[in-house]
Write a protein that holds these residues in place. Structure first.
Motif, mmCIF file in Angstrom:
data_model
loop_
_atom_site.group_PDB
_atom_site.id
_atom_site.type_symbol
_atom_site.label_atom_id
_atom_site.label_comp_id
_atom_site.label_asym_id
_atom_site.label_seq_id
_atom_site.Cartn_x
_atom_site.Cartn_y
_atom_site.Cartn_z
ATOM 1 N N THR A 1 1.102 6.539 -1.700
ATOM 2 C CA THR A 1 0.248 5.765 -0.817
ATOM 3 C C THR A 1 -1.012 5.358 -1.563
ATOM 4 N N VAL B 1 -4.868 7.103 -5.095
ATOM 5 C CA VAL B 1 -3.508 7.186 -4.560
ATOM 6 C C VAL B 1 -3.151 8.614 -4.205
ATOM 7 N N THR C 1 0.816 -1.221 0.000
ATOM 8 C CA THR C 1 0.000 0.000 0.000
ATOM 9 C C THR C 1 0.847 1.268 0.000
ATOM 10 N N THR C 2 2.159 1.109 0.176
ATOM 11 C CA THR C 2 3.054 2.264 0.143
ATOM 12 C C THR C 2 4.247 1.951 -0.735
ATOM 13 N N THR D 1 7.893 3.693 -2.566
ATOM 14 C CA THR D 1 8.847 4.788 -2.427
ATOM 15 C C THR D 1 9.703 4.904 -3.680
ATOM 16 N N THR E 1 7.095 9.438 -1.799
ATOM 17 C CA THR E 1 6.238 8.315 -1.413
ATOM 18 C C THR E 1 4.910 8.359 -2.157
ATOM 19 N N THR F 1 -3.804 13.907 -4.563
ATOM 20 C CA THR F 1 -4.553 12.657 -4.453
ATOM 21 C C THR F 1 -5.495 12.553 -5.632
ATOM 22 N N ASP G 1 -4.500 4.707 -1.206
ATOM 23 C CA ASP G 1 -5.522 4.980 -0.197
ATOM 24 C C ASP G 1 -6.713 4.037 -0.304
#
Length: 631
Positions: free
Chosen positions: A625, A615, A521-522, A524, A623, A534, A627
């Motif tokens: 994420t 995301v 879910t993350t 980098t 990063t 977002t 969501d």
């Protein structure tokens, strides 16, 4: 420091006085531990080119027949920028053609510097700056550091750390030369840099004038031998333009490092060079997007044109344009002008075997459709205006934070860093424009090889090496060529199943692509354009796919790589995520120009992130994420 930039701020002594260099506060220091252990070799156990094939078999490593052989001296490699110049698995012809261009061009470029003789250029099939590994383009950081150190060793080491992740091992390849020789080389480089903009603009104008002539049609109809001669006339010109681009690219990196050095000497954050070299306006790589937006406004004002483009009916659009439909006249005129200026663009545009927008305008039409949906506040010009305002505000803030005695140096360094950052995009565009001229004679050569009985299909020439095509063009047979073509097609397809690390030293073992970690879910990567956004992820694997899948305003563009033809896709996007790239990559440069958050070097992003996921992209921390997963 009352004299000009080249005589003071560019001097190595001043750079040392600022205590910024590979050992003292190098901006964006190189990260250790980035090389896979299996990819490292001790220089004392170097593998000679003649043992390359035998060594690969012993290692069980995947290789293609057109891979370059290892460079026995300069052995620090990266794929982070090469993937956007010539993306994906290259054909044997293009790979070996560039191997030849690389050796000849670098030999000519380094010969212009008094220190250039201290850098060794190897003959093909050894890779110098351009290398081919598992069929993919890799760039030689070690060679770059050695070449740059001919002008300034301190800057070379700092540039390696800033622009090529994990490349601290390249410092051992710095060239040592007498001070007077280095000074003479720097004087040559300074003269080249000062002439680069005018020379590039003149070349660009000449190339545009040629596009209005019948030259390409004449080249397309040449006989086999005549086409081969014409190809080499053009290759000589391409080499000059490519060398100019390499020289300016080096200058751009150098000037950004020098700017970072001044900021660091004043106690500031050297990373602010990212914002200071963004939103410059009138940057060559942003121009296709601006022109497409203008073309979209023409389409919006013509109901018949607008309706056809919004419906995505390419058959109807092509028919109307081919027949010069009276209701399409205004749009056709503007469209023709766009193709004249930017029709040489295409994904993988440095590969002359690939059709460009002028050959197939499908992508252009798809982006006209996307641009028509934008509000004026979302236009490319509006993006650039906001990014420019942010940059100007940052310029003043950084200057105010510096001690008075550093401000004049800061002003000079800022001007040069911004100048060469923009100039790098111009020289790259002119290089690509010159490279596209190779396509007509190459097509004539392909037809000639079929007519002479060497090939059964014209398209098969890309599965021949450059030297094999040369041999056939001279009337000689290539033994067992048909079997080799079949074998190489299999190898090229198989190469898609392998991946390479971002950087490595010495030999590397291409690894089979792993199954995507879909539960992650993350993710980098490297943040190269600050800001956060977002939105809904849109996975675009190539520009051809963009026609079938629109980027809506606010979407997050997720791609394996980008080059200049992708630029229009950045405009509606709220942020960009790319699997490859670096600080000076296309995605980084364009995202900063438009003020869009961007993260590059995100491994497996197009497989881990699903189309439709919600995301959040943070371009400052690097990063991404996830969501909410798409259903």
């Amino acid at each position: 420091y009352g004299r000009d930039w080249s005589s003071d701020v560019c001097s190595s002594d001043l750079f040392k006085d600022l205590k910024v260099g590979p050992q003292k506060g190098c901006p964006l220091p190189p990260q250790r531990g980035r090389f896979p252990a299996r990819g490292y070799r001790n220089p004392s156990t170097a593998i000679t080119p003649c043992s390359f094939a035998r060594h690969c078999r012993a290692m069980g490593a995947f290789r293609t027949e057109w891979d370059t052989e290892p460079n026995p001296v300069y052995d620090v490699w990266t794929v982070t920028n090469g993937g956007e110049i010539l993306p994906g698995v290259l054909s044997p012809f293009v790979a070996t053609l560039y191997n030849d261009i690389d050796a000849r061009g670098l030999r000519e470029l380094m010969a212009t510097y008094p220190t250039g003789k201290r850098v060794k250029i190897f003959k093909p099939p050894v890779g110098n700056f351009f290398g081919i590994v598992a069929g993919r383009l890799a760039l030689n950081v070690g060679f770059s550091v050695a070449a740059m150190s001919c002008l300034d060793p301190d800057i070379a080491a700092a540039m390696a750390g800033q622009f090529f992740q994990g490349s601290d091992d390249a410092v051992r390849l710095l060239v040592s030369a007498p001070a007077d020789e280095v000074e003479a080389a720097l004087a040559v480089a300074t003269a080249q840099r000062e002439a680069a903009e005018r020379e590039s603009l003149d070349t660009q104008q000449d190339l545009y004038e040629e596009r209005l002539s019948s030259r390409s049609l004449l080249d397309r109809d040449l006989s086999l031998k005549a086409a081969w001669r014409r190809l080499h006339e053009l290759l000589d010109e391409v080499g000059v333009v490519l060398n100019r681009h390499l020289m300016v690219s080096t200058a751009a990196g150098e000037m950004q490092v020098r700017l970072a050095g001044v900021i660091a000497a004043g106690g500031g954050d050297p990373n602010t060079i990212v914002g200071l070299c963004s939103g410059l306006g009138n940057v060559e790589s942003s121009k296709p997007a601006i022109a497409l937006y203008d073309l979209a406004q023409v389409a919006r004002r013509q109901p018949t044109v607008r309706n056809a483009i919004e419906a995505g009916d390419m058959d109807r659009i092509r028919a109307a344009m081919d027949d010069n439909d009276r209701l399409w006249e205004v749009f056709i005129d503007e469209f023709d002008e766009f193709i004249h200026r930017y029709g040489f663009r295409v994904q993988g545009e440095a590969d002359p075997t690939v059709p460009d927008w002028g050959d197939d305008p499908t992508f252009v039409i798809s982006q006209v459709k996307s641009m028509m949906a934008l509000k004026p506040s979302e236009s490319p010009a509006a993006h650039i205006k906001r990014a420019s305002a942010s940059r100007q505000k940052l310029e003043k803030a950084v200057r105010a934070s510096l001690a008075p005695e550093l401000r004049e140096m800061y002003d000079s360094a800022l001007v040069q860093a911004q100048r060469f950052t923009a100039l790098r995009e111009l020289t790259k565009a002119v290089w690509v424009l010159s490279t596209r001229r190779l396509r007509p004679p190459l097509l004539a050569i392909a037809d000639g090889l079929v007519d002479a009985g060497h090939l059964k299909r014209a398209d098969d020439y890309v599965y021949c090496t450059y030297r094999e095509v040369e041999q056939m063009a001279k009337g000689k047979e290539v033994p067992n060529l048909a079997a080799a073509i079949v074998r190489r097609k299999r190898q090229r397809a198989k190469a898609d199943d392998y991946t390479l690390p971002n950087s490595w030293v010495g030999e590397v073992v291409p690894a089979p692509k792993p199954a995507a970690a879909s539960k992650a879910t993350t993710l980098t990567g490297m943040g190269v354009s600050a800001g956060s956004a977002t939105g809904t992820a849109r996975i675009i694997l190539n520009t051809e796919a963009a026609f079938a899948r629109d980027i809506e305003p606010g979407d997050i563009l997720v791609a394996p790589f980008t080059d200049t033809p992708w630029t229009p896709l950045f405009i509606p996007a709220a942020a960009v995520v790319v699997e490859t790239g670096g600080m000076l990559s296309h995605a980084a440069t364009v995202a900063r120009e438009f003020g869009i958050p961007c993260v590059v070097l995100v491994e497996d992003a197009t497989r881990i992130i699903r189309d439709g996921d919600t995301v959040t992209v943070d371009g400052a921390t690097g990063t991404i994420t996830i969501d909410k997963r798409a259903r």
